[in-house]
Design an enzyme around this catalytic site. Structure first.
Site, PDB file in Angstrom:
ATOM      1  N   LEU A 125       0.914  -1.158  -0.038  1.00  0.00           N
ATOM      2  CA  LEU A 125       0.037   0.020  -0.099  1.00  0.00           C
ATOM      3  C   LEU A 125       0.901   1.450   0.014  1.00  0.00           C
ATOM      4  CD1 LEU A 125      -2.792   1.469   0.351  1.00  0.00           C
ATOM      5  CD2 LEU A 125      -2.747   1.266   2.632  1.00  0.00           C
ATOM      6  N   THR A 126       1.706   1.591   0.939  1.00  0.00           N
ATOM      7  CA  THR A 126       2.576   2.576   1.050  1.00  0.00           C
ATOM      8  C   THR A 126       3.594   2.724   0.120  1.00  0.00           C
ATOM      9  OG1 THR A 126       2.296   2.232   3.617  1.00  0.00           O
ATOM     10  CG2 THR A 126       3.966   3.918   2.805  1.00  0.00           C
ATOM     11  N   GLU A 127       3.598   4.294  -0.552  1.00  0.00           N
ATOM     12  CA  GLU A 127       4.677   4.670  -1.284  1.00  0.00           C
ATOM     13  C   GLU A 127       5.233   5.798  -0.867  1.00  0.00           C
ATOM     14  OE1 GLU A 127       2.552   5.426  -4.948  1.00  0.00           O
ATOM     15  OE2 GLU A 127       1.698   3.316  -5.046  1.00  0.00           O
ATOM     16  N   ALA A 130       2.880   8.551  -0.762  1.00  0.00           N
ATOM     17  CA  ALA A 130       1.218   8.151  -0.316  1.00  0.00           C
ATOM     18  C   ALA A 130       1.533   7.153   0.945  1.00  0.00           C
ATOM     19  CB  ALA A 130       0.917   7.220  -1.621  1.00  0.00           C
ATOM     20  N   GLY A 131       1.537   7.819   1.984  1.00  0.00           N
ATOM     21  CA  GLY A 131       1.806   7.109   3.356  1.00  0.00           C
ATOM     22  C   GLY A 131       0.274   7.316   3.872  1.00  0.00           C
ATOM     23  N   ILE A 159       7.518  -2.421   2.999  1.00  0.00           N
ATOM     24  CA  ILE A 159       6.513  -3.499   3.192  1.00  0.00           C
ATOM     25  C   ILE A 159       7.016  -4.611   3.877  1.00  0.00           C
ATOM     26  CG2 ILE A 159       5.268  -4.913   1.448  1.00  0.00           C
ATOM     27  CD1 ILE A 159       4.706  -1.973   1.283  1.00  0.00           C
ATOM     28  N   ARG A 278      18.128  -6.001  41.414  1.00  0.00           N
ATOM     29  CA  ARG A 278      18.840  -4.973  41.243  1.00  0.00           C
ATOM     30  C   ARG A 278      18.851  -4.284  42.714  1.00  0.00           C
ATOM     31  NH1 ARG A 278      22.892  -1.922  41.090  1.00  0.00           N
ATOM     32  NH2 ARG A 278      23.526  -0.370  39.523  1.00  0.00           N
ATOM     33  N   HIS A 348      15.970   0.446  34.205  1.00  0.00           N
ATOM     34  CA  HIS A 348      17.323  -0.238  34.313  1.00  0.00           C
ATOM     35  C   HIS A 348      18.569   0.360  34.196  1.00  0.00           C
ATOM     36  CE1 HIS A 348      14.471  -3.507  33.039  1.00  0.00           C
ATOM     37  NE2 HIS A 348      15.372  -4.311  33.084  1.00  0.00           N
ATOM     38  N   GLU A 373       0.433   1.183  10.173  1.00  0.00           N
ATOM     39  CA  GLU A 373      -0.958   1.011  10.203  1.00  0.00           C
ATOM     40  C   GLU A 373      -1.728   2.277  10.560  1.00  0.00           C
ATOM     41  OE1 GLU A 373      -2.752  -2.546  10.348  1.00  0.00           O
ATOM     42  OE2 GLU A 373      -0.920  -3.743  10.398  1.00  0.00           O
TER      43      GLU A 373
END
Length: 389
Positions: A125-127, A130-131, A159, A278, A348, A373
């Site tokens: 789909l994504t270009e 064109a996202g 992709i 810890r 951490h 998405e």
């Protein structure tokens, strides 16, 4: 309302939980750091039936639904997101379009191997231009009447699962014509979906991207130069490809929300373990109220996110409207995954910046969840529209 899982789904959850800890956790760090696709793990997931969870048995599936898929994704993502996104994309983006919109012949041809994990499918789909604006697709496909073939030209980017040794097809969106716009503003493109088998002449798969995260998953750029496939490879109706994939993305947001919830919960799991072990100034850091409050907030976010994605999945399973709830779940879960990953790294300390600790991997993997998405901004647009604004 009883939010407890029925026995069969709880059994699925515990099975995937054990697999994630016993099989994925000991091996995935090496795959991740070497940017290698975990074929061995994926094969085992296929044997478990995870790729066929939401599909009927007649196509080789397990006869489950999106709730079952989400549970599996959450448990996998508690340990590693590269493995989880391989499953999510393989099911939600690779196989689901065929199941929803394919002819019976297309289903019988592709779904059995997709359901067993012998083959992966991808969603083109994504270009580059064109996202979020997927309607701005530039890839074209024209029907050659002389040969009864589609001739495809264009490119796709970012992709997932598109270049593995077991990738069998990519379903691509392409402009196949134009029609007058309903508001008399000119013409609008007719976007259709077409199945392109791997290895088709003119279909080029680039080398894997160098990514910040998801380093054990496969992500590529694709190009199409006079790629010819049979006219019968049209998926669904001509000109309905954009609408079809909006439906696919609505469902996929539930899956991504489940994955994000798993990452957020994994941050809790790892941070709680670390806080008990810890020691600083002669006592476990978990005895410090500052750490306790961080962990309490992290658990609260993961719990709320779980309720959100399960609510959206339940609506989908019961045939109710779920677009808003899917967007809500995807938006909230992705943002709290980023927050929990940041807090886990802080708990951490210096070790959180070392790749040998899972939270470092989770921190690197979390950000894409606010982008893929449908970005967080797009989710807010969808929610506002569903509210009538």
């Amino acid at each position: 309302m009883d939010h407890r899982l029925p026995s069969e789904l709880e059994e699925l959850r515990t099975t995937v939980e054990a697999f994630a800890h016993d099989v994925v956790a000991p091996k995935i760090g090496e795959y991740y750091e070497n940017h290698q696709f975990p074929y061995e793990i994926v094969r085992e997931m296929g044997r478990m039936g995870l790729f066929g969870l939401p599909f009927p048995e007649e196509y080789g599936g397990m006869g489950g639904d999106y709730l079952a898929l989400g549970i599996a994704l959450e448990e996998l993502a508690r340990v590693d997101s590269s493995v989880a996104i391989t499953l999510e994309a393989g099911v939600s983006l690779g196989a689901m379009p065929l199941y929803h919109f394919g002819t019976e012949e297309q289903k019988q041809t592709w779904l059995p191997k997709l359901c067993t994990g012998e083959m992966l499918g991808a969603f083109g789909l994504t270009e580059p231009e064109a996202g979020s604006d997927a309607g701005g697709t530039k890839t074209t496909a024209r029907l050659d009447a002389a040969t009864d073939e589609w001739v495809i030209n264009g490119s796709k980017c970012f992709i997932t699962n598109s270049g593995t040794d077991i990738t069998g097809l990519v379903t691509v969106t392409a402009v196949t014509g134009h029609k007058a716009a309903s508001d008399s503003s000119g013409v609008r493109p007719l976007i259709s979906a077409i199945i392109v088998p791997s290895g088709t002449p003119g279909f080029t798969v680039a080398a894997p991207y160098s990514k910040v995260g998801w380093n054990a998953s496969d992500t590529r750029e694709l190009s199409f130069t006079d790629v010819r496939v049979p006219a019968a490879n049209l998926l669904g109706e001509e000109g309905r490809g954009y609408a079809q994939f909006l439906r696919i993305l609505d469902e996929g947001r539930i899956a991504i929300a489940a994955l994000a919830t798993g990452l957020a919960q994994g941050c809790v799991d790892e941070s709680l373990r670390y806080a008990k072990e810890r020691k600083s100034f002669g006592k476990p850091i978990g005895e410090n109220q500052a750490i306790q409050f961080k962990l309490a907030d992290m658990e609260m976010r993961a719990h709320t996110s779980r309720l959100a994605w399960r609510d959206a999945a339940s609506r989908l399973v019961h045939g109710e409207r779920f677009k808003k709830e899917a967007a809500l779940a995807k938006l909230y879960s992705s943002e709290i995954a980023v927050t929990n990953a940041r807090e886990a790294t802080q708990i951490h300390g210096g070790y959180g910046f070392m790749n040998e600790y899972p939270v470092a991997r989770m921190w690197r993997d979390s950000k894409i969840l606010e982008i893929g998405e449908g970005t967080s901004e797009v989710q807010r647009m969808l929610i506002a529209r569903e509210m009538g604004l």
